[in-house]
Design a protein around this motif. Structure first.
Motif, PDB file in Angstrom:
ATOM      1  N   LEU A  59     -20.279 -47.802   5.353  1.00  0.00           N
ATOM      2  CA  LEU A  59     -19.734 -47.850   3.990  1.00  0.00           C
ATOM      3  C   LEU A  59     -20.865 -47.814   2.959  1.00  0.00           C
ATOM      4  N   VAL A  60     -21.932 -48.589   3.205  1.00  0.00           N
ATOM      5  CA  VAL A  60     -23.079 -48.591   2.291  1.00  0.00           C
ATOM      6  C   VAL A  60     -23.752 -47.221   2.278  1.00  0.00           C
ATOM      7  N   ASN A  61     -23.920 -46.634   3.447  1.00  0.00           N
ATOM      8  CA  ASN A  61     -24.564 -45.328   3.536  1.00  0.00           C
ATOM      9  C   ASN A  61     -23.742 -44.262   2.813  1.00  0.00           C
ATOM     10  N   ASN A  62     -22.420 -44.280   3.012  1.00  0.00           N
ATOM     11  CA  ASN A  62     -21.575 -43.295   2.348  1.00  0.00           C
ATOM     12  C   ASN A  62     -21.580 -43.487   0.838  1.00  0.00           C
ATOM     13  N   SER A  63     -21.679 -44.737   0.402  1.00  0.00           N
ATOM     14  CA  SER A  63     -21.675 -45.009  -1.028  1.00  0.00           C
ATOM     15  C   SER A  63     -22.980 -44.580  -1.695  1.00  0.00           C
ATOM     16  N   ASN A  64     -24.102 -44.803  -1.002  1.00  0.00           N
ATOM     17  CA  ASN A  64     -25.407 -44.507  -1.593  1.00  0.00           C
ATOM     18  C   ASN A  64     -26.025 -43.220  -1.066  1.00  0.00           C
ATOM     19  N   GLN A  65     -25.402 -42.623  -0.041  1.00  0.00           N
ATOM     20  CA  GLN A  65     -25.883 -41.374   0.553  1.00  0.00           C
ATOM     21  C   GLN A  65     -27.379 -41.457   0.874  1.00  0.00           C
ATOM     22  N   LEU A  66     -27.696 -42.426   1.724  1.00  0.00           N
ATOM     23  CA  LEU A  66     -29.072 -42.636   2.147  1.00  0.00           C
ATOM     24  C   LEU A  66     -29.452 -41.688   3.275  1.00  0.00           C
ATOM     25  N   TYR A  67     -28.585 -41.592   4.279  1.00  0.00           N
ATOM     26  CA  TYR A  67     -28.820 -40.717   5.431  1.00  0.00           C
ATOM     27  C   TYR A  67     -27.699 -39.701   5.511  1.00  0.00           C
ATOM     28  N   ASP A  68     -28.073 -38.439   5.590  1.00  0.00           N
ATOM     29  CA  ASP A  68     -27.089 -37.360   5.541  1.00  0.00           C
ATOM     30  C   ASP A  68     -26.502 -37.038   6.905  1.00  0.00           C
ATOM     31  N   ASN A  69     -27.270 -37.284   7.959  1.00  0.00           N
ATOM     32  CA  ASN A  69     -26.811 -36.927   9.305  1.00  0.00           C
ATOM     33  C   ASN A  69     -27.505 -37.829  10.329  1.00  0.00           C
ATOM     34  N   TRP A  70     -27.139 -37.632  11.592  1.00  0.00           N
ATOM     35  CA  TRP A  70     -27.694 -38.476  12.654  1.00  0.00           C
ATOM     36  C   TRP A  70     -29.199 -38.276  12.812  1.00  0.00           C
ATOM     37  N   GLU A  71     -29.693 -37.066  12.597  1.00  0.00           N
ATOM     38  CA  GLU A  71     -31.123 -36.814  12.702  1.00  0.00           C
ATOM     39  C   GLU A  71     -31.907 -37.639  11.690  1.00  0.00           C
ATOM     40  N   ASP A  72     -31.389 -37.704  10.453  1.00  0.00           N
ATOM     41  CA  ASP A  72     -32.066 -38.506   9.437  1.00  0.00           C
ATOM     42  C   ASP A  72     -32.062 -39.979   9.813  1.00  0.00           C
ATOM     43  N   LEU A  73     -30.931 -40.471  10.279  1.00  0.00           N
ATOM     44  CA  LEU A  73     -30.815 -41.884  10.636  1.00  0.00           C
ATOM     45  C   LEU A  73     -31.715 -42.254  11.800  1.00  0.00           C
ATOM     46  N   LEU A  74     -31.736 -41.428  12.824  1.00  0.00           N
ATOM     47  CA  LEU A  74     -32.497 -41.729  14.045  1.00  0.00           C
ATOM     48  C   LEU A  74     -33.956 -41.308  13.945  1.00  0.00           C
ATOM     49  N   GLY A  75     -34.315 -40.619  12.859  1.00  0.00           N
ATOM     50  CA  GLY A  75     -35.701 -40.199  12.682  1.00  0.00           C
ATOM     51  C   GLY A  75     -36.133 -39.117  13.630  1.00  0.00           C
TER      52      GLY A  75
END
Length: 408
Positions: A59-75
């Motif tokens: 919910l926080v990620n969708n609200s602030n659009q911090l990570y766009d996809n799994w690659e961004d999240l997992l680095g």
């Protein structure tokens, strides 16, 4: 399943409900020896915790659009193919104007805010000079397809998110197009082309919008490759007079730095809660060495410039979060450099989208004042007032409240 998609969010919601229901239904019914029962109950509690944390994060990620996809999240995403040493110019001696025309195909964007007000177009660009391969989002103003504007070229604003941050954030979390399109139609602000390129280029690293030989040429990606693509594919005004850059948080630092470093590429910059020293962002590649740190600090660049750059800077911040950095740039500036500092009271909220979103309209009003369209009358300025501020509207809407005022 997409990290930011509705199916993933719904799945997490269902799993969270199931996780809560399981211990209520099975706590006293778990069979087996005591150790096995304890292990099963612990597993149920951990399942509740894990699903709740995952749901809140999403919910926080969708609200602030911090990570766009799994690659961004997992680095695991790497958008740098080469990172040659391009020298001080950032072009490696390449005459960019002699490069072949960039021909791109575009498709409708997906995600929050990407379908609003005519929709955002997305393309994947191979940066010929920077060596970066990543997406660029483009939004065209309401007048772009108007027959009356068929010979008109439009000013451009490059939009940069914070770190971490999605290239879609200005269209989703910031609601930029929904806020600006009605004012463009009414002639209250200039009809800008908005572009938002990816800035998260390396796994788990903030590039600081810098050129770091052997790692990334983020500056060249943003200030050379992306503008050339836009100029080659759309009716955009040429640099520098037709170009500006805007950002929040780490993107605000980048916006100010790009404008100060490249007055031949940008006429103006908007910085919302920015900073000057790259070391202010932990892990920024731009702070790896003293030389890199100085080369990417807009205050240092401004004070060391042989001549004051002909640019305009809009700098907003709160005490301890951007305001002092803005004041430093204001003190260092000499004509023709223009600096407008906006003080945002601490009571307006913290370092979040809720603070920056209300500043979109006044920032673009300011851009309309400092950038003149090529063949159309200047936009009608929004009315200003010195009325008292409220918690909900720091330097926002059609007013410039006294507690969130432009400081000389």
């Amino acid at each position: 399943m997409s990290l930011t998609g509705t199916p993933f969010l719904v799945t997490l919601g269902v799993l969270c409900a199931v996780a809560v229901a399981l211990p209520l239904a099975l706590w006293s019914r778990v069979p087996g020896p005591r150790a096995a029962r304890a292990a099963a109950r612990l597993a149920m509690l951990l399942f509740v915790q894990a699903t709740a944390v995952a749901l809140v994060f999403t919910l926080v990620n969708n609200s602030n659009q911090l990570y766009d996809n799994w690659e961004d999240l997992l680095g695991t995403g790497d958008h740098v193919r080469t990172a040659a040493d391009l020298g001080a110019s950032g072009t490696g001696g390449i005459a960019v104007e002699t490069l072949p025309r960039v021909r791109q195909t575009f498709e409708p964007g997906r995600g929050p805010g990407m379908r609003a007000e005519g929709g955002v177009l997305v393309t994947r660009l191979d940066g010929r000079v920077s060596g970066v391969h990543a997406e660029v989002n483009v939004w065209l103003p309401p007048q772009y397809d108007d027959p009356a504007y068929r010979e008109h070229r439009f000013p451009v604003v490059e939009l940069l998110p914070g770190y971490p941050g999605s290239s879609k954030a200005w269209f989703g979390s910031m609601d930029a197009t929904e806020q600006l399109a009605p004012l463009m139609r009414a002639g209250r602000i200039e009809p800008f082309i908005l572009i938002s390129p990816r800035t998260n280029l390396l796994p788990g690293a903030d590039t600081g919008c810098a050129n770091v030989a052997g790692r990334v040429n983020a500056d060249t990606w943003l200030s050379v490759d992306v503008p050339k693509m836009v100029m080659d594919n759309f009716r955009a005004l040429p640099a520098p007079d037709g170009w500006a850059v805007a950002g929040y948080s780490a993107g605000a630092h980048c916006a100010a730095k790009l404008a100060v470093a490249h007055p031949d590429r940008y006429r103006a910059a908007v910085s919302l809660s920015g900073y000057n020293d790259p070391a202010s962002e932990a892990g920024s590649l731009a702070s790896r060495t003293p030389a890199l740190r100085a080369a990417n600090d807009p205050y240092v660049l401004l004070t060391r410039s042989p001549a004051p750059p002909p640019i305009a800077l809009y700098l907003s911040g709160q005490p301890g979060d951007g305001y002092e950095a803005a004041q430093a740039l204001d003190r260092a500036a000499r004509p023709p450099t223009r600096v407008d500092v906006v003080f945002v009271p601490g009571s307006a909220g913290g370092h979040t989208m809720a603070l920056w979103k209300p500043q979109v309209v006044p920032a673009f009003q300011w851009l309309s004042e400092v950038m003149t369209a090529e063949d159309a009358p200047r936009a009608t300025p929004l009315a200003r007032s010195s009325a008292g501020s409220t918690h909900a509207e720091p330097a926002s809407g059609t007013a410039w409240p006294a507690a969130a005022a432009r400081r000389p």
